[in-house]
Design a protein around this motif. Structure first.
Motif, PDB file in Angstrom:
ATOM      1  N   GLY A 191     103.445  96.571 -18.066  1.00 52.01           N
ATOM      2  CA  GLY A 191     104.730  96.971 -17.515  1.00 52.01           C
ATOM      3  C   GLY A 191     105.425  95.876 -16.718  1.00 52.01           C
ATOM      4  N   GLU A 192     104.986  94.648 -16.915  1.00 55.91           N
ATOM      5  CA  GLU A 192     105.594  93.520 -16.201  1.00 55.91           C
ATOM      6  C   GLU A 192     106.980  93.237 -16.779  1.00 55.91           C
ATOM      7  N   THR A 193     107.851  92.716 -15.939  1.00 60.58           N
ATOM      8  CA  THR A 193     109.207  92.392 -16.389  1.00 60.58           C
ATOM      9  C   THR A 193     109.446  90.886 -16.455  1.00 60.58           C
ATOM     10  N   ILE A 194     108.449  90.112 -16.079  1.00 61.83           N
ATOM     11  CA  ILE A 194     108.556  88.653 -16.104  1.00 61.83           C
ATOM     12  C   ILE A 194     107.336  88.098 -16.842  1.00 61.83           C
ATOM     13  N   MET A 195     107.609  87.177 -17.741  1.00 60.94           N
ATOM     14  CA  MET A 195     106.506  86.535 -18.466  1.00 60.94           C
ATOM     15  C   MET A 195     105.750  85.609 -17.504  1.00 60.94           C
ATOM     16  N   LYS A 215     100.066  91.758 -23.557  1.00 63.71           N
ATOM     17  CA  LYS A 215      99.455  92.179 -22.289  1.00 63.71           C
ATOM     18  C   LYS A 215     100.511  92.351 -21.199  1.00 63.71           C
ATOM     19  N   THR A 216     101.506  91.475 -21.200  1.00 56.75           N
ATOM     20  CA  THR A 216     102.584  91.562 -20.214  1.00 56.75           C
ATOM     21  C   THR A 216     103.357  92.867 -20.385  1.00 56.75           C
ATOM     22  N   VAL A 217     103.662  93.214 -21.629  1.00 57.28           N
ATOM     23  CA  VAL A 217     104.381  94.460 -21.909  1.00 57.28           C
ATOM     24  C   VAL A 217     103.506  95.661 -21.569  1.00 57.28           C
ATOM     25  N   ALA A 218     102.233  95.622 -21.962  1.00 61.41           N
ATOM     26  CA  ALA A 218     101.321  96.741 -21.702  1.00 61.41           C
ATOM     27  C   ALA A 218     101.151  96.987 -20.198  1.00 61.41           C
TER      28      ALA A 218
END
Length: 155
Positions: A119-123, A114-117
């Motif tokens: 477009g986030e750059t921080i977990m 979900k973080t990648v989808a």
């Protein structure tokens, strides 16, 4: 089944099982250290794939080979307390994996995807909390089979 054949199955399972849990812990931890969600998501997905391909398959071979060794070798658990301890540690590790690590790994994989989808750059912080719990449970779930290996070898 012949003793040598079941012993081979048992040892092959132990190598696959222990090898995968140790290697997985190393490369998953290294992926987490990058703090890169894309790398972490990839590692999380592969943890789940390799757990089925190697850890679960290896555990199945350990059990199949172990039962075969009991029958082929005429071993009695009442005469082999070291085997009882080893089997107990293996069962506890399997339970810890099924009840704790597996659900946690699946959850961590969803968070990372979900973080990648998004477009986030921080977990997110939730992932970091999961990593700490996964690490603690993983250490226990690794030490138990290593203990099993000791008890199976040292009589």
């Amino acid at each position: 089944m012949e003793y040598t054949t079941v012993k081979f199955i048992h040892l092959l399972g132990a190598v696959l099982f222990l090898g995968n849990i140790i290697v997985t812990a190393v490369w998953k931890s290294l992926a987490d250290r990058t703090r890169n969600p894309v790398i972490i998501a990839f590692a999380c997905r592969l943890v789940n794939v390799t757990d089925l391909a190697f850890t679960a398959f290896g555990a199945a071979l350990v059990v199949i080979g172990g039962v075969g060794l009991f029958h082929a070798g005429g071993v009695s658990l009442s005469d082999s307390p070291h085997l009882t301890i080893g089997i107990s540690l293996f069962a506890m590790a399997a339970t810890l994996w099924l009840v704790g690590l597996l659900p946690l790994q699946l959850y961590m994989s969803r968070i990372a995807a979900k973080t990648v989808a998004a477009g986030e750059t921080i977990m997110p912080d939730a992932y970091d909390k999961c990593v700490r719990l996964w690490t603690m449970l993983g250490i226990a779930a690794t030490l138990m089979p290593v203990g099993t290996l000791w008890f199976m070898i040292a009589r």
